[in-house]
Design a protein around this motif. Structure first.
Motif, mmCIF file in Angstrom:
data_model
loop_
_atom_site.group_PDB
_atom_site.id
_atom_site.type_symbol
_atom_site.label_atom_id
_atom_site.label_comp_id
_atom_site.label_asym_id
_atom_site.label_seq_id
_atom_site.Cartn_x
_atom_site.Cartn_y
_atom_site.Cartn_z
ATOM 1 N N LEU A 191 0.232 -1.294 -0.315
ATOM 2 C CA LEU A 191 0.140 0.040 0.077
ATOM 3 C C LEU A 191 0.724 1.180 -0.301
ATOM 4 O O LEU A 191 0.589 1.930 -0.391
ATOM 5 N N ALA A 192 1.999 1.201 0.691
ATOM 6 C CA ALA A 192 2.824 2.482 0.853
ATOM 7 C C ALA A 192 3.052 2.629 -0.787
ATOM 8 O O ALA A 192 3.490 3.975 -1.381
ATOM 9 N N VAL A 193 4.036 1.373 -1.927
ATOM 10 C CA VAL A 193 4.504 2.120 -2.947
ATOM 11 C C VAL A 193 3.053 1.946 -3.835
ATOM 12 O O VAL A 193 2.909 3.732 -4.531
ATOM 13 N N LYS A 194 1.174 1.872 -3.492
ATOM 14 C CA LYS A 194 0.441 2.573 -4.675
ATOM 15 C C LYS A 194 -0.151 3.787 -3.949
ATOM 16 O O LYS A 194 -0.600 4.354 -4.943
ATOM 17 N N ALA A 195 0.229 4.354 -3.224
ATOM 18 C CA ALA A 195 -0.520 5.126 -2.052
ATOM 19 C C ALA A 195 0.658 6.501 -3.074
ATOM 20 O O ALA A 195 0.111 7.526 -3.805
ATOM 21 N N GLU A 196 1.839 5.934 -3.007
ATOM 22 C CA GLU A 196 2.770 6.704 -4.164
ATOM 23 C C GLU A 196 2.546 6.995 -5.288
ATOM 24 O O GLU A 196 2.779 8.665 -5.738
ATOM 25 N N GLU A 197 1.988 6.350 -5.800
ATOM 26 C CA GLU A 197 1.635 5.804 -7.105
ATOM 27 C C GLU A 197 0.169 6.465 -7.185
ATOM 28 O O GLU A 197 0.322 7.829 -8.266
ATOM 29 N N LEU A 198 -0.663 6.520 -6.624
ATOM 30 C CA LEU A 198 -1.718 7.764 -6.227
ATOM 31 C C LEU A 198 -1.879 8.810 -6.151
ATOM 32 O O LEU A 198 -2.157 9.705 -6.473
ATOM 33 N N ARG A 199 -0.604 9.472 -5.466
ATOM 34 C CA ARG A 199 0.030 10.864 -5.198
ATOM 35 C C ARG A 199 0.772 11.191 -6.437
ATOM 36 O O ARG A 199 0.270 12.852 -6.753
ATOM 37 N N ARG A 200 1.147 10.642 -7.138
ATOM 38 C CA ARG A 200 2.116 10.966 -8.406
ATOM 39 C C ARG A 200 0.989 10.991 -8.988
ATOM 40 O O ARG A 200 0.769 12.509 -9.821
ATOM 41 N N ARG A 201 -0.525 10.408 -9.236
ATOM 42 C CA ARG A 201 -0.958 10.332 -10.380
ATOM 43 C C ARG A 201 -2.572 11.454 -9.929
ATOM 44 O O ARG A 201 -2.789 12.338 -10.999
ATOM 45 N N LEU A 202 -2.866 11.836 -9.178
ATOM 46 C CA LEU A 202 -3.627 13.090 -8.553
ATOM 47 C C LEU A 202 -2.884 14.475 -8.402
ATOM 48 O O LEU A 202 -3.691 15.544 -9.077
#
Length: 507
Positions: A297-308
């Motif tokens: 989830l830490a990796v997915k959260a960083e991906e989401l932060r970049r996308r948003l």
């Protein structure tokens, strides 16, 4: 009444940086405690009159707030009363709006709080914004954190976000965005940015005053995370899961926070304590967030932060590097916050300075020596009581024994905490002739005819020892011994000595 307390209450307003929040109602007992022991004899009636005038004026004077969890809970009560909506979800949206918690990740999972949150008075809104908005200043001061009754410091933002996510969930135990909102997004950034082995992953700190905390200064300002952020995130996950699916019923938010943070232990200590209290945050969080899940989830959260944020998606190679960095850094996180017990630092319990120059230990050590304090003879059941016991023992060791510091390396309370004495690196004065080769761990209480609580023993036997071995401070083949085996003493008490003879590594 303690004259120091009166002096503190009469400080000019310029010395009270939080006095701007005039609209907050404060419990006068928090400022003028201990009045029941006041005696009306001699010339003390004059002092009584002066105190009464101060108390009467407190209703109109500027509030003297400190950053304690109890103060924040009182502010939440005022939000519940003033906003016309006491339901926790509405109160949490009000707090989120006042605090300005509206970044892209928050809005992605929780939506916009503006249109649905009732208004607050300017004074109350200012207080909430200051109390919840988290940041670290250039002077290494951490803001947006409060001191809790269990002795830990907690960041309020991840706590509130986790609670709001939990109240929005329709299914118990299934809360959308819970870990991303509370910890994963900050953990992903911190672990991917961590580069120096000499810098800890997370930094703890010290309050300027334990009874009226106002300034919290970090010990390692260069760390990418703070212990308060992690504590707040753990509490947000635990409480968010607890209230998910409507399992909290119609309880008010202030009641939930009081139940979680302000529970008083009885004579059984942590053995008889409820499951959902702040003292159990580590064991509860560990059960809810297994390291592999948290890493993913830490990796997915960083991906989401970049996308948003409007940035391009990560290339496959970049994503692999991020995943590898997070997985490697997660080892330290798990060690410090999941496997090791909570250790109350010297500044947190109010230690006096070390006298002289401490002697560095040569690690790893070969022995773990078990003691009991005998005096104090009773187990301590709260942070306040245990901290007072630590200060009392340090005074005795320094003033009466003439030692440089409290003798023990660590001390176990019955409140769920380990207390730092001389710590991991300084040679203690606990086991004559063997201080340089082992740690001395004492249990507060007299255990001649009874045992410490099971939870206190487990903190040392199962967690502190394993924590020391994993960090290379104690040899994996260490020997555990009672103090009486090394000298002419009955320590750690007959009953306790018979107990530790059954522990692993007893020699």
């Amino acid at each position: 009444m303690d004259s120091r307390l009166i002096k503190h209450s009469l400080r000019p307003a310029v010395m009270q940086p939080l006095n701007a929040y005039k609209g907050l109602r404060l419990d006068s007992a928090s400022t003028f405690g201990g009045c029941r022991s006041f005696r009306m004899d001699g010339g003390c009636w004059k002092l009584a009159v002066a105190l009464m005038l101060l108390l009467l004026g407190a209703a109109h004077a500027e509030g003297q707030l400190s950053w304690r969890m109890e103060d924040f809970i009182r502010a939440v009560q005022q939000v519940e009363d003033a906003g016309g909506a006491s339901q926790p979800g509405a109160v949490l949206r009000t707090l989120r709006r006042a605090a300005g918690l509206g970044d892209a990740v928050v809005q992605h999972f929780l939506g916009n709080a503006e249109s649905r949150a009732p208004g607050l008075t300017s004074d109350l809104s200012d207080y909430v914004r200051t109390a919840v908005h988290h940041r670290v200043t250039e002077a290494a001061r951490e803001e947006g954190v409060v001191l809790t009754p269990d002795g830990s410091t907690v960041a309020l933002a991840p706590l509130l976000l986790g609670l709001e996510a939990g109240f929005r969930a329709r299914t118990p135990g299934r809360t959308r965005g819970l870990l991303q909102l509370t910890l994963a997004k900050d953990l992903g950034v911190a672990l991917s940015a961590a580069s120096s082995a000499s810098t800890p992953l997370a930094s703890d700190g010290c309050w300027d005053n334990r009874t009226a905390p106002r300034v919290f200064t970090l010990s390692h300002p260069g760390a990418p995370l703070t212990a308060a952020q992690v504590n707040g995130a753990m509490d947000g996950v635990v409480l968010g899961t607890r209230v998910s699916g409507g399992s909290a019923g119609s309880a008010r938010l202030s009641s939930l926070l009081t139940e979680y943070y302000c529970h008083r232990l009885d004579g059984t200590g942590m053995d008889g304590a409820p499951r959902f209290i702040s003292r159990r945050r580590r064991e509860n969080f560990k059960a809810l967030a297994p390291p592999p899940v948290l890493t993913r989830l830490a990796v997915k959260a960083e991906e989401l932060r970049r996308r948003l944020g409007g940035r391009s998606a990560m290339e496959a190679a970049e994503k692999r590097r991020l995943a590898a960095a997070v997985k490697e850094g997660m080892k330290e996180f798990v060690h410090v916050f999941m496997n090791c017990p909570p250790i109350v630092s010297r500044c947190s319990w109010g230690a006096a300075p070390y006298r002289g120059t401490p002697t560095q230990l040569s690690l790893p050590l070969s022995y773990l020596f078990i003691h009991h304090t005998a005096s104090p003879s009773q187990p301590c059941l709260s942070f306040e009581q245990c901290a007072a016991n630590m200060r009392s023992m340090q005074r005795f060791h320094q003033e009466d024994n003439g030692w440089d510091d409290i003798g023990y390396s660590f001390v176990a309370g019955s409140d769920g905490n380990i207390y730092e004495g001389r710590g991991w690196n300084w040679q203690g004065a606990h086991t004559s002739g063997y201080n340089s080769v082992g740690y001395g761990v004492s249990f507060i209480g007299d255990y001649t005819s009874r045992l410490p609580t099971q939870s206190a023993m487990a903190l040392v036997r199962d967690q502190l020892a394993a924590c020391a071995v994993a960090a290379g401070r104690l040899k994996s083949s260490y020997m555990l011994r009672g103090h009486r085996q090394m000298g002419s003493t009955t320590c750690p008490g007959d009953a306790f000595y018979q107990e530790i003879r059954r522990w692993d590594h007893f020699g």
